[in-house]
Motif scaffolding. Structure first.
Motif, short mmCIF file in Angstrom:
data_model
loop_
_atom_site.label_atom_id
_atom_site.label_comp_id
_atom_site.label_asym_id
_atom_site.label_seq_id
_atom_site.Cartn_x
_atom_site.Cartn_y
_atom_site.Cartn_z
N UNK A 284 0.82 -1.21 0.00
CA UNK A 284 0.00 0.00 0.00
C UNK A 284 0.85 1.27 0.00
N UNK A 285 0.62 2.10 -0.99
CA UNK A 285 1.38 3.35 -1.17
C UNK A 285 2.88 3.10 -1.28
N UNK A 286 3.27 1.90 -1.69
CA UNK A 286 4.69 1.59 -1.79
C UNK A 286 5.39 1.51 -0.44
N UNK A 287 4.62 1.41 0.64
CA UNK A 287 5.18 1.33 1.99
C UNK A 287 4.56 0.14 2.71
N UNK A 288 4.97 -1.09 2.36
CA UNK A 288 4.33 -2.30 2.88
C UNK A 288 4.62 -2.54 4.35
N UNK A 289 3.75 -3.34 4.96
CA UNK A 289 4.01 -3.80 6.32
C UNK A 289 5.04 -4.92 6.27
N UNK A 290 5.64 -5.18 7.42
CA UNK A 290 6.61 -6.28 7.52
C UNK A 290 5.93 -7.60 7.15
N UNK A 291 6.61 -8.42 6.34
CA UNK A 291 6.09 -9.73 6.01
C UNK A 291 6.00 -10.56 7.28
N UNK A 292 4.77 -10.85 7.70
CA UNK A 292 4.59 -11.54 8.97
C UNK A 292 3.16 -12.01 9.08
N UNK A 293 2.95 -13.01 9.93
CA UNK A 293 1.60 -13.49 10.22
C UNK A 293 0.79 -12.41 10.92
N UNK A 294 1.47 -11.64 11.77
CA UNK A 294 0.79 -10.56 12.48
C UNK A 294 0.15 -9.57 11.52
N UNK A 295 0.86 -9.23 10.46
CA UNK A 295 0.31 -8.30 9.48
C UNK A 295 -0.73 -8.96 8.59
N UNK A 296 -0.57 -10.26 8.34
CA UNK A 296 -1.43 -10.96 7.38
C UNK A 296 -2.89 -10.95 7.80
#
Length: 409
Positions: A284-296
Protein backbone atom coordinates in the motif's frame (compact mmCIF):
# COMPACT_ATOMS: atom_id res chain seq x y z
CA UNK A 1 -10.04 -24.29 -21.39
CA UNK A 2 -12.36 -25.41 -18.62
CA UNK A 3 -13.95 -22.62 -16.59
CA UNK A 4 -14.28 -23.19 -12.84
CA UNK A 5 -17.16 -21.48 -11.05
CA UNK A 6 -19.20 -22.36 -8.00
CA UNK A 7 -22.64 -23.79 -8.68
CA UNK A 8 -24.35 -20.79 -7.13
CA UNK A 9 -22.74 -18.41 -9.63
CA UNK A 10 -25.31 -19.21 -12.29
CA UNK A 11 -27.45 -16.30 -11.12
CA UNK A 12 -26.44 -13.02 -12.76
CA UNK A 13 -27.21 -11.20 -9.51
CA UNK A 14 -24.40 -12.94 -7.67
CA UNK A 15 -20.89 -11.57 -7.29
CA UNK A 16 -17.91 -13.83 -7.91
CA UNK A 17 -14.78 -13.22 -5.85
CA UNK A 18 -11.60 -15.21 -6.49
CA UNK A 19 -8.87 -15.33 -3.85
CA UNK A 20 -5.36 -16.33 -4.95
CA UNK A 21 -3.46 -17.90 -2.07
CA UNK A 22 -4.64 -19.85 0.97
CA UNK A 23 -2.17 -18.56 3.54
CA UNK A 24 -3.10 -16.56 6.62
CA UNK A 25 -4.19 -13.43 4.72
CA UNK A 26 -5.98 -15.20 1.86
CA UNK A 27 -7.86 -17.58 4.15
CA UNK A 28 -8.92 -14.72 6.42
CA UNK A 29 -10.16 -12.73 3.40
CA UNK A 30 -12.04 -15.70 1.92
CA UNK A 31 -13.83 -16.39 5.21
CA UNK A 32 -14.75 -12.76 5.76
CA UNK A 33 -16.18 -12.41 2.25
CA UNK A 34 -18.89 -14.95 3.10
CA UNK A 35 -20.72 -12.31 5.16
CA UNK A 36 -22.83 -11.61 2.07
CA UNK A 37 -25.02 -14.51 0.97
CA UNK A 38 -24.95 -13.25 -2.63
CA UNK A 39 -21.16 -13.51 -2.91
CA UNK A 40 -19.53 -16.70 -4.23
CA UNK A 41 -15.94 -17.12 -3.04
CA UNK A 42 -13.35 -19.34 -4.74
CA UNK A 43 -9.99 -19.87 -3.08
CA UNK A 44 -7.10 -21.03 -5.27
CA UNK A 45 -4.33 -22.76 -3.35
CA UNK A 46 -1.65 -25.24 -4.50
CA UNK A 47 -2.25 -27.65 -1.60
CA UNK A 48 -5.13 -29.46 0.06
CA UNK A 49 -3.78 -28.51 3.50
CA UNK A 50 -3.45 -25.16 5.23
CA UNK A 51 0.24 -24.56 5.94
CA UNK A 52 1.19 -23.07 9.30
CA UNK A 53 4.13 -21.27 7.80
CA UNK A 54 5.25 -19.84 11.11
CA UNK A 55 5.93 -23.42 12.25
CA UNK A 56 8.09 -24.59 9.33
CA UNK A 57 11.21 -24.38 11.48
CA UNK A 58 9.54 -26.90 13.80
CA UNK A 59 8.81 -29.21 10.88
CA UNK A 60 12.53 -29.20 10.03
CA UNK A 61 13.35 -30.36 13.56
CA UNK A 62 10.44 -32.80 13.74
CA UNK A 63 8.52 -31.05 16.54
CA UNK A 64 5.43 -30.14 14.45
CA UNK A 65 4.03 -31.11 11.05
CA UNK A 66 3.06 -27.46 10.28
CA UNK A 67 -0.21 -28.31 8.49
CA UNK A 68 -3.94 -28.23 9.27
CA UNK A 69 -6.91 -29.58 7.41
CA UNK A 70 -8.55 -26.67 5.57
CA UNK A 71 -11.85 -27.79 7.06
CA UNK A 72 -10.59 -26.50 10.42
CA UNK A 73 -9.93 -22.94 9.19
CA UNK A 74 -11.98 -22.37 6.02
CA UNK A 75 -15.69 -21.61 5.74
CA UNK A 76 -17.70 -24.38 4.03
CA UNK A 77 -19.15 -21.63 1.82
CA UNK A 78 -15.73 -21.14 0.18
CA UNK A 79 -14.94 -23.30 -2.86
CA UNK A 80 -11.36 -24.56 -2.54
CA UNK A 81 -9.64 -25.14 -5.90
CA UNK A 82 -6.34 -26.99 -5.51
CA UNK A 83 -4.25 -25.54 -8.31
CA UNK A 84 -1.68 -22.82 -8.96
CA UNK A 85 -2.48 -19.42 -10.42
CA UNK A 86 -0.31 -18.96 -13.50
CA UNK A 87 -1.53 -15.58 -14.80
CA UNK A 88 -4.09 -12.88 -14.05
CA UNK A 89 -5.96 -11.57 -17.09
CA UNK A 90 -7.23 -8.29 -15.66
CA UNK A 91 -8.87 -7.21 -18.93
CA UNK A 92 -11.10 -10.29 -19.12
CA UNK A 93 -11.23 -10.75 -15.33
CA UNK A 94 -10.00 -14.31 -15.26
CA UNK A 95 -7.33 -16.23 -13.40
CA UNK A 96 -5.49 -18.74 -15.57
CA UNK A 97 -4.43 -21.85 -13.66
CA UNK A 98 -1.45 -24.14 -14.18
CA UNK A 99 -3.86 -26.97 -15.01
CA UNK A 100 -5.20 -24.99 -18.00
CA UNK A 101 -8.50 -24.09 -16.35
CA UNK A 102 -9.71 -20.53 -15.82
CA UNK A 103 -11.62 -18.86 -13.01
CA UNK A 104 -13.80 -15.89 -13.88
CA UNK A 105 -14.18 -13.19 -11.26
CA UNK A 106 -15.91 -9.91 -10.56
CA UNK A 107 -13.36 -9.07 -7.86
CA UNK A 108 -9.97 -10.59 -7.17
CA UNK A 109 -8.13 -10.78 -3.85
CA UNK A 110 -4.43 -11.15 -4.55
CA UNK A 111 -2.86 -13.03 -1.61
CA UNK A 112 -0.11 -14.83 -3.51
CA UNK A 113 2.33 -14.51 -0.61
CA UNK A 114 6.10 -14.76 -0.71
CA UNK A 115 8.96 -17.20 -0.99
CA UNK A 116 12.64 -17.14 -0.11
CA UNK A 117 14.70 -14.37 -1.66
CA UNK A 118 16.73 -16.12 -4.37
CA UNK A 119 20.28 -16.82 -3.18
CA UNK A 120 22.62 -15.07 -5.60
CA UNK A 121 25.96 -16.42 -4.39
CA UNK A 122 27.85 -19.07 -6.37
CA UNK A 123 26.83 -22.63 -5.53
CA UNK A 124 23.72 -21.67 -3.55
CA UNK A 125 21.25 -22.88 -6.16
CA UNK A 126 22.85 -26.34 -6.01
CA UNK A 127 23.76 -26.68 -2.34
CA UNK A 128 21.59 -24.33 -0.24
CA UNK A 129 18.37 -25.67 1.28
CA UNK A 130 15.60 -23.05 1.59
CA UNK A 131 12.81 -23.45 4.10
CA UNK A 132 10.04 -21.03 3.03
CA UNK A 133 7.52 -23.59 1.75
CA UNK A 134 6.06 -26.80 3.12
CA UNK A 135 7.78 -28.94 0.50
CA UNK A 136 11.16 -27.30 1.12
CA UNK A 137 10.85 -27.83 4.87
CA UNK A 138 9.84 -31.46 4.36
CA UNK A 139 12.86 -32.06 2.10
CA UNK A 140 15.17 -30.40 4.60
CA UNK A 141 13.70 -32.48 7.42
CA UNK A 142 14.56 -35.67 5.52
CA UNK A 143 18.07 -34.41 4.77
CA UNK A 144 18.73 -33.49 8.40
CA UNK A 145 17.39 -36.85 9.57
CA UNK A 146 19.84 -38.63 7.25
CA UNK A 147 22.80 -36.51 8.42
CA UNK A 148 25.09 -37.80 11.20
CA UNK A 149 24.14 -36.24 14.56
CA UNK A 150 27.30 -34.15 15.05
CA UNK A 151 27.88 -33.18 11.42
CA UNK A 152 28.16 -29.38 11.07
CA UNK A 153 25.05 -27.49 9.91
CA UNK A 154 25.19 -23.88 8.71
CA UNK A 155 22.17 -21.59 8.72
CA UNK A 156 22.46 -18.46 6.57
CA UNK A 157 20.36 -15.53 7.78
CA UNK A 158 20.24 -13.71 11.11
CA UNK A 159 16.53 -12.79 11.02
CA UNK A 160 13.69 -14.60 12.81
CA UNK A 161 13.61 -17.61 10.48
CA UNK A 162 17.35 -18.19 10.66
CA UNK A 163 17.34 -17.81 14.45
CA UNK A 164 14.43 -20.22 14.85
CA UNK A 165 15.80 -22.89 12.49
CA UNK A 166 19.23 -22.72 14.17
CA UNK A 167 17.63 -22.97 17.62
CA UNK A 168 15.39 -25.91 16.79
CA UNK A 169 18.27 -27.90 15.28
CA UNK A 170 20.64 -27.05 18.13
CA UNK A 171 18.05 -28.15 20.67
CA UNK A 172 18.08 -31.54 18.89
CA UNK A 173 21.80 -31.75 19.64
CA UNK A 174 22.99 -30.58 16.22
CA UNK A 175 26.21 -28.60 15.76
CA UNK A 176 24.91 -25.36 14.27
CA UNK A 177 26.59 -22.17 13.03
CA UNK A 178 24.40 -19.15 12.32
CA UNK A 179 25.73 -16.70 9.72
CA UNK A 180 24.05 -13.35 10.27
CA UNK A 181 25.66 -11.50 7.34
CA UNK A 182 25.39 -8.42 9.56
CA UNK A 183 23.58 -7.93 12.85
CA UNK A 184 21.83 -10.73 14.71
CA UNK A 185 18.08 -10.02 14.75
CA UNK A 186 18.31 -6.54 13.19
CA UNK A 187 14.66 -5.79 14.00
CA UNK A 188 15.14 -6.34 17.72
CA UNK A 189 15.89 -3.73 20.36
CA UNK A 190 19.38 -4.17 21.86
CA UNK A 191 17.84 -5.70 25.02
CA UNK A 192 15.84 -8.23 23.04
CA UNK A 193 18.88 -8.96 20.87
CA UNK A 194 20.96 -9.68 23.97
CA UNK A 195 18.30 -12.15 25.16
CA UNK A 196 18.33 -13.92 21.80
CA UNK A 197 22.13 -14.08 21.77
CA UNK A 198 22.13 -15.54 25.28
CA UNK A 199 19.52 -18.14 24.33
CA UNK A 200 21.49 -19.20 21.26
CA UNK A 201 24.65 -19.48 23.37
CA UNK A 202 22.86 -21.74 25.85
CA UNK A 203 21.86 -24.00 22.97
CA UNK A 204 25.45 -24.12 21.73
CA UNK A 205 24.84 -22.23 18.47
CA UNK A 206 27.92 -20.52 17.08
CA UNK A 207 26.83 -17.05 15.96
CA UNK A 208 28.92 -15.10 13.45
CA UNK A 209 28.02 -11.43 12.98
CA UNK A 210 29.31 -8.48 10.98
CA UNK A 211 30.22 -8.05 7.30
CA UNK A 212 32.73 -10.90 7.44
CA UNK A 213 29.91 -13.32 8.32
CA UNK A 214 28.30 -12.92 4.89
CA UNK A 215 28.17 -16.15 2.89
CA UNK A 216 30.07 -15.65 -0.38
CA UNK A 217 30.01 -19.13 -1.91
CA UNK A 218 28.71 -22.63 -1.21
CA UNK A 219 29.98 -26.05 -2.07
CA UNK A 220 28.60 -29.49 -1.28
CA UNK A 221 30.34 -29.60 2.11
CA UNK A 222 31.40 -26.04 2.94
CA UNK A 223 30.42 -22.37 3.05
CA UNK A 224 32.98 -19.74 2.06
CA UNK A 225 32.65 -16.44 3.94
CA UNK A 226 33.27 -12.92 2.70
CA UNK A 227 36.56 -12.72 4.63
CA UNK A 228 37.85 -15.89 2.98
CA UNK A 229 37.18 -18.23 5.90
CA UNK A 230 35.82 -21.64 4.94
CA UNK A 231 33.33 -23.41 7.21
CA UNK A 232 32.70 -27.11 6.93
CA UNK A 233 28.98 -27.66 6.39
CA UNK A 234 27.24 -30.97 5.84
CA UNK A 235 23.90 -29.16 5.46
CA UNK A 236 23.57 -25.48 4.50
CA UNK A 237 20.20 -23.85 5.18
CA UNK A 238 19.15 -20.67 3.35
CA UNK A 239 17.03 -18.40 5.57
CA UNK A 240 18.13 -14.99 4.32
CA UNK A 241 14.87 -13.19 3.67
CA UNK A 242 11.77 -13.31 1.50
CA UNK A 243 10.57 -11.93 -1.82
CA UNK A 244 7.01 -11.56 -3.05
CA UNK A 245 5.44 -13.87 -5.61
CA UNK A 246 6.21 -12.89 -9.20
CA UNK A 247 2.63 -13.52 -10.36
CA UNK A 248 1.56 -9.85 -10.35
CA UNK A 249 4.65 -8.76 -12.29
CA UNK A 250 4.24 -11.53 -14.87
CA UNK A 251 0.58 -10.55 -15.24
CA UNK A 252 1.51 -7.00 -16.21
CA UNK A 253 0.41 -5.36 -12.96
CA UNK A 254 2.33 -2.61 -11.19
CA UNK A 255 4.60 -3.84 -8.42
CA UNK A 256 7.18 -2.42 -6.04
CA UNK A 257 10.89 -3.28 -6.08
CA UNK A 258 10.25 -6.49 -4.10
CA UNK A 259 7.45 -7.66 -6.43
CA UNK A 260 4.51 -6.79 -4.19
CA UNK A 261 1.38 -5.49 -5.91
CA UNK A 262 1.23 -1.70 -5.65
CA UNK A 263 -2.02 -0.51 -4.09
CA UNK A 264 -3.58 2.56 -2.56
CA UNK A 265 -4.33 2.68 1.16
CA UNK A 266 -7.56 0.69 0.72
CA UNK A 267 -5.38 -2.17 -0.63
CA UNK A 268 -6.82 -1.66 -4.14
CA UNK A 269 -4.46 -2.12 -7.09
CA UNK A 270 -3.39 1.20 -8.62
CA UNK A 271 -4.11 -0.40 -12.02
CA UNK A 272 -7.53 -1.94 -11.47
CA UNK A 273 -10.20 -1.29 -8.82
CA UNK A 274 -11.44 -4.88 -9.18
CA UNK A 275 -8.15 -6.22 -7.77
CA UNK A 276 -7.31 -5.98 -4.07
CA UNK A 277 -4.03 -7.19 -2.56
CA UNK A 278 -3.28 -8.48 0.91
CA UNK A 279 -0.62 -10.11 3.08
CA UNK A 280 2.98 -10.37 1.93
CA UNK A 281 1.85 -9.58 -1.64
CA UNK A 282 0.51 -6.08 -0.87
CA UNK A 283 2.40 -2.79 -1.03
CA UNK A 284 0.00 0.00 0.00
CA UNK A 285 1.38 3.35 -1.17
CA UNK A 286 4.69 1.59 -1.79
CA UNK A 287 5.18 1.33 1.99
CA UNK A 288 4.33 -2.30 2.88
CA UNK A 289 4.01 -3.80 6.32
CA UNK A 290 6.61 -6.28 7.52
CA UNK A 291 6.09 -9.73 6.01
CA UNK A 292 4.59 -11.54 8.97
CA UNK A 293 1.60 -13.49 10.22
CA UNK A 294 0.79 -10.56 12.48
CA UNK A 295 0.31 -8.30 9.48
CA UNK A 296 -1.43 -10.96 7.38
CA UNK A 297 -4.55 -11.26 9.51
CA UNK A 298 -5.54 -7.57 9.67
CA UNK A 299 -4.53 -7.12 6.02
CA UNK A 300 -6.68 -10.12 5.07
CA UNK A 301 -9.76 -8.86 6.88
CA UNK A 302 -9.29 -5.35 5.47
CA UNK A 303 -8.96 -6.64 1.90
CA UNK A 304 -12.27 -8.45 2.30
CA UNK A 305 -13.87 -5.31 3.74
CA UNK A 306 -12.67 -3.29 0.75
CA UNK A 307 -14.29 -5.75 -1.68
CA UNK A 308 -17.53 -5.89 0.32
CA UNK A 309 -17.71 -2.10 0.51
CA UNK A 310 -17.25 -1.81 -3.26
CA UNK A 311 -19.97 -4.42 -3.86
CA UNK A 312 -22.28 -2.38 -1.62
CA UNK A 313 -21.50 0.82 -3.55
CA UNK A 314 -19.67 2.40 -0.61
CA UNK A 315 -16.23 3.99 -0.60
CA UNK A 316 -13.70 1.61 0.98
CA UNK A 317 -11.77 2.77 4.02
CA UNK A 318 -8.01 3.24 4.29
CA UNK A 319 -5.95 0.64 6.13
CA UNK A 320 -4.92 2.10 9.50
CA UNK A 321 -4.00 -0.99 11.48
CA UNK A 322 -0.54 -1.63 12.84
CA UNK A 323 1.55 -4.42 14.30
CA UNK A 324 3.29 -3.93 17.60
CA UNK A 325 5.42 -6.98 18.38
CA UNK A 326 7.71 -9.69 17.07
CA UNK A 327 8.16 -13.05 18.76
CA UNK A 328 11.10 -15.38 18.21
CA UNK A 329 11.33 -18.93 19.51
CA UNK A 330 14.62 -20.38 20.70
CA UNK A 331 13.69 -24.03 20.64
CA UNK A 332 10.70 -25.33 22.58
CA UNK A 333 11.59 -23.93 26.03
CA UNK A 334 12.96 -20.46 25.35
CA UNK A 335 12.00 -17.41 23.35
CA UNK A 336 11.80 -13.63 23.17
CA UNK A 337 8.62 -11.61 22.78
CA UNK A 338 9.70 -8.19 21.50
CA UNK A 339 7.25 -5.32 21.95
CA UNK A 340 7.10 -2.50 19.43
CA UNK A 341 5.36 0.76 18.66
CA UNK A 342 2.29 0.67 16.44
CA UNK A 343 4.52 1.57 13.47
CA UNK A 344 6.42 -1.72 14.04
CA UNK A 345 9.62 -0.29 15.48
CA UNK A 346 11.01 -2.17 18.46
CA UNK A 347 11.05 -0.68 21.97
CA UNK A 348 13.10 -1.58 25.05
CA UNK A 349 10.43 -3.90 26.49
CA UNK A 350 10.72 -7.62 25.74
CA UNK A 351 9.84 -10.87 27.51
CA UNK A 352 12.64 -13.48 27.43
CA UNK A 353 13.00 -17.07 28.59
CA UNK A 354 10.21 -19.51 29.32
CA UNK A 355 7.60 -16.73 29.38
CA UNK A 356 8.79 -15.58 25.96
CA UNK A 357 8.43 -19.15 24.67
CA UNK A 358 4.87 -19.39 26.00
CA UNK A 359 3.95 -16.08 24.36
CA UNK A 360 5.47 -17.27 21.09
CA UNK A 361 3.45 -20.48 21.22
CA UNK A 362 0.31 -18.46 21.90
CA UNK A 363 1.18 -16.29 18.90
CA UNK A 364 1.41 -19.44 16.74
CA UNK A 365 -1.87 -20.87 18.02
CA UNK A 366 -3.88 -17.66 17.93
CA UNK A 367 -3.99 -17.24 14.12
CA UNK A 368 -5.56 -20.67 13.73
CA UNK A 369 -8.17 -19.78 16.32
CA UNK A 370 -8.86 -16.44 14.61
CA UNK A 371 -9.28 -18.08 11.19
CA UNK A 372 -11.58 -20.75 12.61
CA UNK A 373 -13.69 -18.11 14.35
CA UNK A 374 -13.97 -16.04 11.16
CA UNK A 375 -15.04 -19.18 9.28
CA UNK A 376 -17.84 -19.73 11.80
CA UNK A 377 -18.76 -16.07 12.26
CA UNK A 378 -17.68 -14.04 9.22
CA UNK A 379 -17.09 -10.40 10.11
CA UNK A 380 -16.07 -11.13 13.70
CA UNK A 381 -12.33 -10.55 13.29
CA UNK A 382 -11.08 -7.37 14.92
CA UNK A 383 -7.60 -5.92 15.35
CA UNK A 384 -7.04 -3.46 18.18
CA UNK A 385 -3.66 -2.01 17.15
CA UNK A 386 -3.97 1.21 15.17
CA UNK A 387 -1.14 2.94 13.33
CA UNK A 388 -2.37 6.52 13.31
CA UNK A 389 0.93 7.93 12.10
CA UNK A 390 0.96 6.06 8.79
CA UNK A 391 -0.65 8.87 6.78
CA UNK A 392 1.98 11.33 7.99
CA UNK A 393 4.81 8.94 7.10
CA UNK A 394 3.40 8.41 3.62
CA UNK A 395 3.19 12.17 3.07
CA UNK A 396 6.71 12.67 4.43
CA UNK A 397 8.11 10.13 2.00
CA UNK A 398 6.17 11.56 -0.95
CA UNK A 399 4.49 8.22 -1.66
CA UNK A 400 0.93 9.41 -2.26
CA UNK A 401 -0.40 9.36 -5.82
CA UNK A 402 1.60 6.42 -7.10
CA UNK A 403 1.48 5.85 -10.81
CA UNK A 404 1.76 2.49 -12.61
CA UNK A 405 5.38 1.31 -12.77
CA UNK A 406 7.55 -1.82 -12.96
CA UNK A 407 5.26 -3.31 -15.56
CA UNK A 408 6.18 -6.22 -17.75
CA UNK A 409 5.09 -5.84 -21.35
Amino acid sequence: MESITSAASASTRRTRVAVIGGGYAGTMAANRLTQRPDVDVTLVNPRHEFVERIRLHQLVAGTHDAVRDFAAVLSPRVLLVVDTAARIDAVNRTVELASGSKIAYDYLVYAAGSAEAPPLIPGASEFAHPVSTLEQAQRLRAIVAATPPRAPITVVGGGPLGIEVASELAEQGRAVTLLCGGTLGPYLHTRGRSSVAAGLARLGVTVLEGPASRAAEMTRDAVLLADGQELASAVSVWAAGFAASALALHSGLSVDAAGRLLTDETLTSIDDDRIVATGDAASPSGMPLRMSCQAALPLGSHAADTVLQRISGRAPQDFTRGIAAMCVSLGRRDGVFQFARSDDTAVWLSVPGRAGALLKEAACTSPIDQLAKEARRPGSHAWIVRDRGRTARIAARGLAGLVPAHREG
